[in-house]
Design a protein around this motif. Structure first.
Motif, PDB file in Angstrom:
ATOM      1  N   SER A 105       0.833  -1.214   0.000  1.00 55.17           N
ATOM      2  CA  SER A 105       0.000   0.000   0.000  1.00 55.17           C
ATOM      3  C   SER A 105       0.864   1.259   0.000  1.00 55.17           C
ATOM      4  O   SER A 105       0.487   2.278  -0.591  1.00 55.17           O
ATOM      5  N   GLY A 106       2.018   1.194   0.611  1.00 57.91           N
ATOM      6  CA  GLY A 106       2.933   2.341   0.608  1.00 57.91           C
ATOM      7  C   GLY A 106       3.480   2.621  -0.785  1.00 57.91           C
ATOM      8  O   GLY A 106       3.607   3.783  -1.194  1.00 57.91           O
ATOM      9  N   VAL A 107       3.806   1.558  -1.510  1.00 55.91           N
ATOM     10  CA  VAL A 107       4.300   1.725  -2.880  1.00 55.91           C
ATOM     11  C   VAL A 107       3.202   2.307  -3.764  1.00 55.91           C
ATOM     12  O   VAL A 107       3.456   3.212  -4.578  1.00 55.91           O
ATOM     13  N   VAL A 108       1.991   1.811  -3.601  1.00 51.61           N
ATOM     14  CA  VAL A 108       0.866   2.350  -4.387  1.00 51.61           C
ATOM     15  C   VAL A 108       0.634   3.815  -4.022  1.00 51.61           C
ATOM     16  O   VAL A 108       0.383   4.662  -4.898  1.00 51.61           O
ATOM     17  N   THR A 109       0.738   4.139  -2.740  1.00 49.94           N
ATOM     18  CA  THR A 109       0.567   5.532  -2.300  1.00 49.94           C
ATOM     19  C   THR A 109       1.643   6.431  -2.909  1.00 49.94           C
ATOM     20  O   THR A 109       1.349   7.524  -3.390  1.00 49.94           O
ATOM     21  N   LEU A 110       2.895   5.973  -2.894  1.00 48.23           N
ATOM     22  CA  LEU A 110       3.974   6.763  -3.486  1.00 48.23           C
ATOM     23  C   LEU A 110       3.771   6.938  -4.990  1.00 48.23           C
ATOM     24  O   LEU A 110       4.014   8.033  -5.531  1.00 48.23           O
ATOM     25  N   ALA A 111       3.338   5.908  -5.654  1.00 47.60           N
ATOM     26  CA  ALA A 111       3.095   6.010  -7.095  1.00 47.60           C
ATOM     27  C   ALA A 111       1.957   6.999  -7.375  1.00 47.60           C
ATOM     28  O   ALA A 111       2.051   7.824  -8.304  1.00 47.60           O
ATOM     29  N   ALA A 112       0.899   6.924  -6.576  1.00 49.02           N
ATOM     30  CA  ALA A 112      -0.225   7.856  -6.763  1.00 49.02           C
ATOM     31  C   ALA A 112       0.216   9.291  -6.493  1.00 49.02           C
ATOM     32  O   ALA A 112      -0.154  10.214  -7.241  1.00 49.02           O
ATOM     33  N   LEU A 113       1.019   9.494  -5.449  1.00 56.61           N
ATOM     34  CA  LEU A 113       1.515  10.839  -5.160  1.00 56.61           C
ATOM     35  C   LEU A 113       2.412  11.350  -6.289  1.00 56.61           C
ATOM     36  O   LEU A 113       2.360  12.534  -6.652  1.00 56.61           O
ATOM     37  N   GLY A 114       3.220  10.470  -6.852  1.00 58.04           N
ATOM     38  CA  GLY A 114       4.081  10.858  -7.973  1.00 58.04           C
ATOM     39  C   GLY A 114       3.272  11.250  -9.200  1.00 58.04           C
ATOM     40  O   GLY A 114       3.573  12.248  -9.864  1.00 58.04           O
ATOM     41  N   VAL A 115       2.237  10.461  -9.506  1.00 56.39           N
ATOM     42  CA  VAL A 115       1.388  10.781 -10.661  1.00 56.39           C
ATOM     43  C   VAL A 115       0.668  12.103 -10.438  1.00 56.39           C
ATOM     44  O   VAL A 115       0.597  12.951 -11.344  1.00 56.39           O
ATOM     45  N   LEU A 116       0.146  12.308  -9.233  1.00 59.64           N
ATOM     46  CA  LEU A 116      -0.532  13.576  -8.937  1.00 59.64           C
ATOM     47  C   LEU A 116       0.433  14.757  -9.033  1.00 59.64           C
ATOM     48  O   LEU A 116       0.062  15.836  -9.524  1.00 59.64           O
ATOM     49  N   ALA A 117       1.672  14.564  -8.584  1.00 63.28           N
ATOM     50  CA  ALA A 117       2.663  15.639  -8.666  1.00 63.28           C
ATOM     51  C   ALA A 117       2.975  15.975 -10.126  1.00 63.28           C
ATOM     52  O   ALA A 117       3.069  17.149 -10.498  1.00 63.28           O
ATOM     53  N   VAL A 118       3.116  14.955 -10.961  1.00 63.01           N
ATOM     54  CA  VAL A 118       3.409  15.192 -12.381  1.00 63.01           C
ATOM     55  C   VAL A 118       2.239  15.919 -13.040  1.00 63.01           C
ATOM     56  O   VAL A 118       2.434  16.886 -13.800  1.00 63.01           O
ATOM     57  N   VAL A 119       1.030  15.486 -12.765  1.00 64.10           N
ATOM     58  CA  VAL A 119      -0.147  16.145 -13.348  1.00 64.10           C
ATOM     59  C   VAL A 119      -0.230  17.597 -12.888  1.00 64.10           C
ATOM     60  O   VAL A 119      -0.511  18.508 -13.682  1.00 64.10           O
ATOM     61  N   THR A 120       0.043  17.838 -11.611  1.00 66.33           N
ATOM     62  CA  THR A 120      -0.010  19.201 -11.083  1.00 66.33           C
ATOM     63  C   THR A 120       1.075  20.070 -11.712  1.00 66.33           C
ATOM     64  O   THR A 120       0.827  21.240 -12.046  1.00 66.33           O
ATOM     65  N   ILE A 121       2.261  19.537 -11.898  1.00 64.21           N
ATOM     66  CA  ILE A 121       3.349  20.309 -12.504  1.00 64.21           C
ATOM     67  C   ILE A 121       3.037  20.618 -13.968  1.00 64.21           C
ATOM     68  O   ILE A 121       3.285  21.734 -14.446  1.00 64.21           O
ATOM     69  N   VAL A 122       2.464  19.661 -14.687  1.00 68.23           N
ATOM     70  CA  VAL A 122       2.074  19.916 -16.082  1.00 68.23           C
ATOM     71  C   VAL A 122       0.994  20.999 -16.138  1.00 68.23           C
ATOM     72  O   VAL A 122       1.021  21.887 -16.996  1.00 68.23           O
ATOM     73  N   THR A 123       0.055  20.940 -15.205  1.00 69.74           N
ATOM     74  CA  THR A 123      -0.978  21.982 -15.129  1.00 69.74           C
ATOM     75  C   THR A 123      -0.352  23.338 -14.816  1.00 69.74           C
ATOM     76  O   THR A 123      -0.742  24.363 -15.396  1.00 69.74           O
ATOM     77  N   LEU A 124       0.615  23.358 -13.924  1.00 71.30           N
ATOM     78  CA  LEU A 124       1.307  24.597 -13.579  1.00 71.30           C
ATOM     79  C   LEU A 124       2.014  25.186 -14.796  1.00 71.30           C
ATOM     80  O   LEU A 124       1.950  26.398 -15.044  1.00 71.30           O
ATOM     81  N   VAL A 125       2.668  24.353 -15.577  1.00 72.64           N
ATOM     82  CA  VAL A 125       3.331  24.834 -16.793  1.00 72.64           C
ATOM     83  C   VAL A 125       2.300  25.395 -17.773  1.00 72.64           C
ATOM     84  O   VAL A 125       2.521  26.444 -18.391  1.00 72.64           O
ATOM     85  N   GLY A 126       1.167  24.727 -17.915  1.00 69.19           N
ATOM     86  CA  GLY A 126       0.113  25.230 -18.795  1.00 69.19           C
ATOM     87  C   GLY A 126      -0.419  26.575 -18.344  1.00 69.19           C
ATOM     88  O   GLY A 126      -0.656  27.472 -19.164  1.00 69.19           O
ATOM     89  N   VAL A 127      -0.609  26.731 -17.039  1.00 72.74           N
ATOM     90  CA  VAL A 127      -1.086  28.016 -16.498  1.00 72.74           C
ATOM     91  C   VAL A 127      -0.058  29.110 -16.760  1.00 72.74           C
ATOM     92  O   VAL A 127      -0.407  30.227 -17.172  1.00 72.74           O
ATOM     93  N   LEU A 128       1.213  28.802 -16.562  1.00 73.34           N
ATOM     94  CA  LEU A 128       2.247  29.808 -16.791  1.00 73.34           C
ATOM     95  C   LEU A 128       2.334  30.204 -18.263  1.00 73.34           C
ATOM     96  O   LEU A 128       2.506  31.383 -18.588  1.00 73.34           O
ATOM     97  N   ARG A 129       2.199  29.242 -19.155  1.00 79.36           N
ATOM     98  CA  ARG A 129       2.259  29.558 -20.588  1.00 79.36           C
ATOM     99  C   ARG A 129       1.057  30.395 -21.025  1.00 79.36           C
ATOM    100  O   ARG A 129       1.190  31.346 -21.791  1.00 79.36           O
ATOM    101  N   SER A 130      -0.139  30.044 -20.545  1.00 76.30           N
ATOM    102  CA  SER A 130      -1.313  30.831 -20.935  1.00 76.30           C
ATOM    103  C   SER A 130      -1.242  32.234 -20.347  1.00 76.30           C
ATOM    104  O   SER A 130      -1.637  33.210 -20.995  1.00 76.30           O
ATOM    105  N   HIS A 131      -0.711  32.345 -19.126  1.00 74.81           N
ATOM    106  CA  HIS A 131      -0.561  33.672 -18.532  1.00 74.81           C
ATOM    107  C   HIS A 131       0.450  34.496 -19.323  1.00 74.81           C
ATOM    108  O   HIS A 131       0.253  35.700 -19.522  1.00 74.81           O
TER     109      HIS A 131
END
Length: 156
Positions: A105-131
């Protein structure tokens, strides 16, 4: 068979120094229908800034206010997404520090946190580019009105 004759293409001449002036346009396509966060306001069409300085000053002030509003909303979105990335990173460190990363469950949690971090960073880059695009358009509008005010300056 006859040989083909070639005619050299003329070399382009550089534009004169007077052509380096900014392109000043007063048309409705110069305006966006709304600024993010203020969707309830009606669409503004440009005033005839070529008529008098007071109108050009007023339009420049409106453009500056739009630029400030876009900058504020972008900084709020950027700050919020940065905080989410920091919280996801802290959660991953917590999972690693407590030793739960060794369980399934810890490995699954770390993987989920990593995926969420990547999605959030990609969203952040998109927001910065549109701004960046939005900021450039509004800053160009402010520069256009500043140039218009210089053109309308009374000749002495």
């Amino acid at each position: 068979m006859t040989a083909l004759t070639t005619i050299p293409a003329p070399t382009p001449t550089p534009p004169p120094a007077a052509a380096a002036r900014p392109h000043l346009v007063d048309v409705p396509t110069d305006y966006r229908p709304h600024v993010r966060g203020r969707r309830g306001e009606p669409h503004r069409f440009p005033a005839a800034t070529y008529l008098c300085r007071s109108v050009a000053r007023e339009e420049r002030d409106v453009a500056r206010a739009s630029l400030d509003a876009v900058d504020r909303s972008a900084s709020r979105r950027t700050g919020g997404l940065g905080a989410v990335v920091a919280l996801l990173f802290a959660a991953a460190l917590f999972v690693l520090a407590t030793g739960r990363a060794e369980t399934r469950s810890g490995v699954v949690t770390l993987a989920a946190l990593g995926v969420l971090a990547v999605v959030t960073i990609v969203t952040l880059v998109g927001v910065l580019r549109s701004h960046e695009r939005e900021h450039d358009v509004l800053a160009e509008r402010v520069r256009m009105y500043d140039a218009r005010l210089l053109e309308l300056r009374p000749r002495r």
